[in-house]
Design an enzyme around this catalytic site. Structure first.
Site, short mmCIF file in Angstrom:
data_model
loop_
_atom_site.label_atom_id
_atom_site.label_comp_id
_atom_site.label_asym_id
_atom_site.label_seq_id
_atom_site.Cartn_x
_atom_site.Cartn_y
_atom_site.Cartn_z
CB THR A 56 -30.97 -7.08 47.93
OG1 THR A 56 -31.88 -7.54 48.93
CG2 THR A 56 -30.71 -8.19 46.93
CG ASP A 57 -28.38 -1.74 48.97
OD1 ASP A 57 -27.78 -2.25 49.95
OD2 ASP A 57 -27.78 -1.19 48.03
CB ALA A 58 -34.04 -0.53 51.61
N GLY A 59 -35.62 -2.07 49.11
CA GLY A 59 -36.38 -1.83 47.90
C GLY A 59 -35.92 -2.58 46.66
CB VAL A 60 -32.78 -4.25 45.75
CG1 VAL A 60 -32.22 -5.09 44.61
CG2 VAL A 60 -32.10 -2.90 45.80
#
Length: 107
Positions: A74-78
């Site tokens: 997952t990406d940052a903040g997901v």
């Protein structure tokens, strides 16, 4: 915070299968609020889900290191709900239900 979580991270559905003669492969599902993380994949200078799980497992199992492998990233903040991960530990040493409870307390 992700609305489905009461804690920033939750590990569930821990199970085990023999990976090699001396190790067992444990699978688990992890749900997390990604707001505090720079994504799933380990980054040495930033907080990540993989890094958090690896530190908690190493602490719980009193091992110098435990490598967590995720089925995806997952990406940052997901946020994630039920993301599959696995890790290898000494065979026959850890009860999956006990790991789930004790890691839940550390996370």
């Amino acid at each position: 915070r992700a609305p489905h979580l009461r804690r920033p991270m939750l590990l569930t559905a821990v199970g085990a299968a023999i990976a090699a003669a001396a190790t067992a492969r444990y699978r688990a599902r992890v749900s997390y609020d990604g707001g505090a993380y720079a994504g799933m994949q380990y980054q040495p200078t930033r907080p990540t889900v993989q890094g958090t799980l690896q530190r908690a497992l190493a602490r719980r199992c009193q091992m110098p290191a435990v490598r967590v492998v995720a089925a995806g990233r997952t990406d940052a903040g997901v946020h994630a709900r039920g993301q599959a991960v696995h890790f290898d530990l000494d065979s026959g040493t850890y009860d999956p239900a006990d790991l789930e409870r004790s890691l839940g307390a550390l996370l």
